[in-house]
Design a protein around this motif. Structure first.
Motif: not given
Length: 378
Positions: A14-16, A224-238, A246-248, A339-342
């Motif tokens: 995921t860090l590419r 589960r839906d609320l957890v996914l929303q919270t993680r997505r707001a932090k960039g923690m859902v692929l 694009r992180s670990a 790792n935003r840009e390869d």
């Protein structure tokens, strides 16, 4: 058990980052994984087991050895150990979030707070994954593993894995080797069978993180839906559309410090005791009471600190990078390196060292990396 044309590890992490290995093998079942590992270990070649690739920073040079991809999958319901408990045995290569989604659909509680965590089930006990007050240690019964030293397959109870905060005897910490070199084949969990109807949310950590009002009733699916929303707001859902993913995940561990050291930090620094701070209750039989109450033995309570707070308050802002480096601090969460840009592993490592140096200079704390580093030094 197909041997495949080696793929660059930058395509599989995921860090590419990471070059192609000399050899790559897909283990599609538990038995294939056992056979492959015994063969690789007998050869004496360097080896790397790869699950979801979400907790790795791999160096830019080609990996001189064999990469074994764990592709086994499947969830088996075993006989219930007691009423109200469901016991599951899960293959190591099963996607962790798929397991969470399935358990929620079945009305099984205990891992819903860890929704959205990338990676495979076999990797979860290695670092005792957790989120929002839940850890796999809370539900883990045992793991089946193959030991590198003996090549034997054994079942190990959870109590023998040395599970602690994001650690176990199987984890490869930066700068050290695991206390036990082995690979997990299957994982057995006990989950509470509570059904799919709404129930009071009793976890304070979960309620505060989501956030929901005290006394609120939620179904497991709603949690589960609320957890996914919270993680997505932090960039923690692929999410391929979001370069912050694009992180670990969290690149640095939340440090554990003594109570004395915690008191030396600014009041605003978040900290959580690793055990109860209440004074222990002393019970003295009335017949033995002589008017003297002994003083409780002093305790050295350790505190967990917020690495994200330390990073931000060391002057490192979200979204920053060093010069023209292609490695960034996440624009959503200061604890994630992206790792935003390869970019290269060297660029990610350079940014990680910079963060470590700033936090050490301002607070006297050396942050430790969370991912496993392969062919990379900090």
């Amino acid at each position: 058990m197909p041997e495949i044309d080696p793929l660059p590890l930058a395509q599989l992490t995921t860090l590419r980052t990471g070059g192609a290995p000399e050899r790559m093998i897909d283990a599609l079942t538990r038995d294939e994984l056992v056979t492959v590992l015994r063969d690789v270990w007998a050869s004496g070649d360097d080896w790397l087991v790869l699950g979801g690739g979400s907790n790795l920073l791999v160096g830019d040079e080609p990996f001189e050895g064999t990469v074994v991809r764990v592709r086994s999958a499947g969830v088996e319901r075993l006989a219930a150990p007691e009423p109200g408990i469901a016991r599951l045995r899960v293959q190591a290569g099963h996607a962790w979030d798929d397991l969470v989604a399935q358990s929620v659909a079945w009305g099984l509680s205990g891992i819903e707070g860890m929704s959205g965590i990338p990676g495979t089930v076999g990797a979860a006990p290695v670092q005792n994954v957790g989120a929002y007050g839940q850890e796999i240690a809370d539900t883990l019964v045992a793991v089946e593993l193959i030991d590198e030293t003996t090549g034997q397959v054994v079942e190990v109870p959870a109590g023998e894995l040395g599970l602690g905060f994001r650690t176990s005897v199987l984890k490869h910490h930066y700068g050290s080797v695991p206390a036990r070199r082995a690979v997990i084949l299957t994982v057995t969990l006990d989950l509470a069978d509570i059904g799919t109807a709404p129930r009071p949310l009793t976890s304070d950590r979960l309620r505060q993180a989501l956030p929901v009002a005290a006394g609120a009733e939620l179904s497991l699916a709603e949690v589960r839906d609320l957890v996914l929303q919270t993680r997505r707001a932090k960039g923690m859902v692929l999410d391929d559309a979001d370069p912050d993913t694009r992180s670990a995940g969290s690149f640095f561990q939340n440090p554990i410090v003594s109570e004395q050291f915690a008191r030396s930090l600014p009041d605003a620094c978040p900290r959580w005791p690793m055990e109860s701070t209440r004074e222990p209750v002393i019970v003295i039989p009335l017949a033995a009471y002589d008017g003297y109450v002994p003083r409780a033995a002093p305790r050295n309570v350790q505190y967990k600190l917020s690495a994200a707070w330390l990073i931000e308050n060391a002057g490192i802002r979200k979204g920053m990078r060093l010069g023209r480096s292609r490695a960034f601090i996440s624009s959503k969460h200061a604890l994630a390196l992206t790792n935003r840009e390869d970019g290269t592993a060297a660029e990610v490592a350079e940014l990680a060292r910079f963060v470590q140096q700033r936090v050490a200079a301002d607070f006297g704390i050396e942050l430790q990396p969370e991912p496993v580093l392969v062919g990379v030094e900090l």
